[in-house]
Design a protein around this motif. Structure first.
Motif, PDB file in Angstrom:
ATOM      1  N   LYS A  64       0.847  -1.194   0.000  1.00 12.72           N
ATOM      2  CA  LYS A  64       0.000   0.000   0.000  1.00 12.72           C
ATOM      3  C   LYS A  64       0.879   1.238   0.000  1.00 12.72           C
ATOM      4  N   ALA A  65       0.245   2.398  -0.055  1.00 11.48           N
ATOM      5  CA  ALA A  65       0.975   3.665   0.002  1.00 11.48           C
ATOM      6  C   ALA A  65       1.812   3.711   1.277  1.00 11.48           C
ATOM      7  N   GLY A  66       3.062   4.167   1.125  1.00  6.82           N
ATOM      8  CA  GLY A  66       3.980   4.220   2.259  1.00  6.82           C
ATOM      9  C   GLY A  66       4.962   3.073   2.283  1.00  6.82           C
ATOM     10  N   ASP A  67       4.647   1.966   1.585  1.00  3.31           N
ATOM     11  CA  ASP A  67       5.579   0.841   1.518  1.00  3.31           C
ATOM     12  C   ASP A  67       6.725   1.135   0.558  1.00  3.31           C
ATOM     13  N   VAL A  68       7.849   0.469   0.818  1.00  9.40           N
ATOM     14  CA  VAL A  68       8.991   0.488  -0.100  1.00  9.40           C
ATOM     15  C   VAL A  68       9.249  -0.958  -0.505  1.00  9.40           C
ATOM     16  N   VAL A  80       7.669  -3.996  -9.437  1.00  9.80           N
ATOM     17  CA  VAL A  80       7.765  -2.655  -8.841  1.00  9.80           C
ATOM     18  C   VAL A  80       6.831  -1.672  -9.546  1.00  9.80           C
ATOM     19  N   VAL A  81       6.579  -1.858 -10.831  1.00  8.52           N
ATOM     20  CA  VAL A  81       5.601  -1.018 -11.537  1.00  8.52           C
ATOM     21  C   VAL A  81       4.213  -1.247 -10.952  1.00  8.52           C
ATOM     22  N   SER A  82       3.857  -2.513 -10.725  1.00  5.51           N
ATOM     23  CA  SER A  82       2.549  -2.831 -10.150  1.00  5.51           C
ATOM     24  C   SER A  82       2.437  -2.290  -8.725  1.00  5.51           C
ATOM     25  N   ALA A  83       3.529  -2.370  -7.961  1.00  2.00           N
ATOM     26  CA  ALA A  83       3.526  -1.840  -6.594  1.00  2.00           C
ATOM     27  C   ALA A  83       3.328  -0.328  -6.604  1.00  2.00           C
ATOM     28  N   ALA A  84       3.952   0.358  -7.561  1.00  2.00           N
ATOM     29  CA  ALA A  84       3.815   1.813  -7.663  1.00  2.00           C
ATOM     30  C   ALA A  84       2.371   2.204  -7.953  1.00  2.00           C
ATOM     31  N   LYS A  85       1.678   1.387  -8.730  1.00  2.00           N
ATOM     32  CA  LYS A  85       0.277   1.677  -9.038  1.00  2.00           C
ATOM     33  C   LYS A  85      -0.618   1.534  -7.809  1.00  2.00           C
ATOM     34  N   LEU A  86      -0.104   0.844  -6.771  1.00  2.00           N
ATOM     35  CA  LEU A  86      -0.828   0.727  -5.512  1.00  2.00           C
ATOM     36  C   LEU A  86      -0.444   1.839  -4.538  1.00  2.00           C
ATOM     37  N   GLY A  87       0.461   2.721  -4.974  1.00  2.00           N
ATOM     38  CA  GLY A  87       0.859   3.847  -4.139  1.00  2.00           C
ATOM     39  C   GLY A  87       2.187   3.679  -3.439  1.00  2.00           C
ATOM     40  N   GLY A 113       7.704   6.801 -13.023  1.00  2.00           N
ATOM     41  CA  GLY A 113       9.098   7.150 -12.763  1.00  2.00           C
ATOM     42  C   GLY A 113       9.308   7.948 -11.495  1.00  2.00           C
ATOM     43  N   ASP A 114       8.265   8.591 -10.992  1.00  2.00           N
ATOM     44  CA  ASP A 114       8.389   9.350  -9.746  1.00  2.00           C
ATOM     45  C   ASP A 114       8.380   8.442  -8.520  1.00  2.00           C
ATOM     46  N   ARG A 115       8.005   7.150  -8.700  1.00  2.00           N
ATOM     47  CA  ARG A 115       7.915   6.242  -7.568  1.00  2.00           C
ATOM     48  C   ARG A 115       8.768   4.978  -7.729  1.00  2.00           C
ATOM     49  N   VAL A 116       9.459   4.844  -8.843  1.00  2.00           N
ATOM     50  CA  VAL A 116      10.226   3.616  -9.092  1.00  2.00           C
ATOM     51  C   VAL A 116      11.647   3.958  -9.535  1.00  2.00           C
ATOM     52  N   ARG A 117      12.617   3.220  -8.965  1.00  2.00           N
ATOM     53  CA  ARG A 117      14.009   3.289  -9.424  1.00  2.00           C
ATOM     54  C   ARG A 117      14.465   1.874  -9.778  1.00  2.00           C
ATOM     55  N   PHE A 124      23.089  -9.421  -3.888  1.00  2.00           N
ATOM     56  CA  PHE A 124      23.739  -9.890  -2.671  1.00  2.00           C
ATOM     57  C   PHE A 124      24.562  -8.796  -1.980  1.00  2.00           C
ATOM     58  N   THR A 125      24.806  -7.694  -2.665  1.00  2.00           N
ATOM     59  CA  THR A 125      25.564  -6.595  -2.054  1.00  2.00           C
ATOM     60  C   THR A 125      24.721  -5.330  -1.914  1.00  2.00           C
ATOM     61  N   THR A 126      23.470  -5.383  -2.328  1.00  2.00           N
ATOM     62  CA  THR A 126      22.573  -4.230  -2.227  1.00  2.00           C
ATOM     63  C   THR A 126      22.097  -4.051  -0.781  1.00  2.00           C
ATOM     64  N   CYS A 127      22.084  -2.823  -0.312  1.00  2.00           N
ATOM     65  CA  CYS A 127      21.546  -2.532   1.016  1.00  2.00           C
ATOM     66  C   CYS A 127      20.028  -2.603   0.968  1.00  2.00           C
ATOM     67  N   LEU A 128      19.442  -3.447   1.816  1.00  2.00           N
ATOM     68  CA  LEU A 128      17.997  -3.688   1.799  1.00  2.00           C
ATOM     69  C   LEU A 128      17.277  -3.045   2.984  1.00  2.00           C
ATOM     70  N   SER A 129      17.986  -2.315   3.816  1.00  2.00           N
ATOM     71  CA  SER A 129      17.426  -1.865   5.093  1.00  2.00           C
ATOM     72  C   SER A 129      16.211  -0.956   4.940  1.00  2.00           C
ATOM     73  N   GLU A 130      16.071  -0.291   3.782  1.00  2.00           N
ATOM     74  CA  GLU A 130      14.940   0.611   3.557  1.00  2.00           C
ATOM     75  C   GLU A 130      13.644  -0.135   3.259  1.00  2.00           C
ATOM     76  N   ALA A 131      13.745  -1.401   2.866  1.00  2.00           N
ATOM     77  CA  ALA A 131      12.586  -2.139   2.370  1.00  2.00           C
ATOM     78  C   ALA A 131      11.566  -2.422   3.472  1.00  2.00           C
ATOM     79  N   SER A 132      10.293  -2.307   3.123  1.00  2.00           N
ATOM     80  CA  SER A 132       9.222  -2.822   3.986  1.00  2.00           C
ATOM     81  C   SER A 132       8.632  -4.097   3.387  1.00  2.00           C
ATOM     82  N   VAL A 133       8.900  -4.324   2.086  1.00  2.00           N
ATOM     83  CA  VAL A 133       8.485  -5.547   1.386  1.00  2.00           C
ATOM     84  C   VAL A 133       9.624  -5.960   0.463  1.00  2.00           C
ATOM     85  N   VAL A 134       9.943  -7.266   0.434  1.00  2.00           N
ATOM     86  CA  VAL A 134      10.955  -7.803  -0.485  1.00  2.00           C
ATOM     87  C   VAL A 134      10.305  -8.913  -1.294  1.00  2.00           C
TER      88      VAL A 134
END
Length: 202
Positions: A64-68, A80-87, A113-117, A124-134
């Motif tokens: 939902k909106a607020g999730d990363v 991630v495109v589908s997630a962005a459409k959910l806010g 593009g304003d909500r997805v990178r 295996f080397t990406t920092c995941l600490s910001e995620a609320s959903v993986v």
């Protein structure tokens, strides 16, 4: 006379070689995409997740909106495109530059593009600490390799969902069958960081 003929022949040969070098690539023949310096070859062959399965993965994790949402091995970026459409905000990670290009095109086509990178990185080397959903669609061995990282770095309450493959003896909270696929769902709990440290010391 012979000298002039020899010089003329050399000029013709030089011009001929120059034209051959500058010849354009035949139509329809694409140049190979260069790999990002320092990155490995992809661990898996890209197989797209069906949209019905994508929707079920996002539903079980209550995106939902607020999730990363971090999609590890994002392919063409459809999750991630589908997630962005959910806010939500979406971060797609892929080691293959061709997939990154496809995902960026998908982001552009869907005006999110304003909500997805999309990042050309090693998951295996990406920092995941910001995620609320993986979200995952890897292989059993890769899920197990990734498991200590998600246990140690993700905050309690972070939701994890995997298409078709589990995480060994870490029992999922939910297992769903959707359109011929199996979906596994977990939530990070406070004890998992200690469990990761204990397993790492063995």
């Amino acid at each position: 006379m012979r000298l002039r003929l020899a010089n003329a022949l050399l000029i013709v040969l030089a011009l001929g070689f120059g034209t051959a070098t500058a010849a354009p690539v035949p139509a329809g023949q694409a140049a190979a995409a260069p790999a990002q310096q320092g990155l490995r070859q992809p661990d898996v062959i890209y197989v797209p997740t069906r949209q019905t399965v994508v929707d079920a993965m996002l539903k079980v994790t209550n995106v939902k909106a607020g999730d990363v949402v971090y999609d590890l091995g994002c392919g063409d970026g459809r999750i991630v495109v589908s997630a962005a459409k959910l806010g939500a905000r979406g971060i797609g990670i892929d080691i293959d530059p061709r997939r990154v290009a496809e995902a960026n095109e998908n982001v552009k086509k869907n005006n999110v593009g304003d909500r997805v990178r999309i990042l050309n990185q090693d998951l295996f080397t990406t920092c995941l600490s910001e995620a609320s959903v993986v979200t995952l669609y890897l292989l059993p061995s890769l899920n197990l390799k990734l498991r200590p990282t998600v246990w140690k770095t993700l905050r309690p309450g972070t939701r994890i969902v995997s298409h078709d493959f589990d995480m060994g003896d870490w029992k999922p909270e939910q297992t769903l069958s959707v359109d011929g696929a199996t979906i596994y769902y977990w939530t990070i709990t406070p004890d998992l960081a200690k469990r990761a440290a204990a397993e790492g010391s063995k």
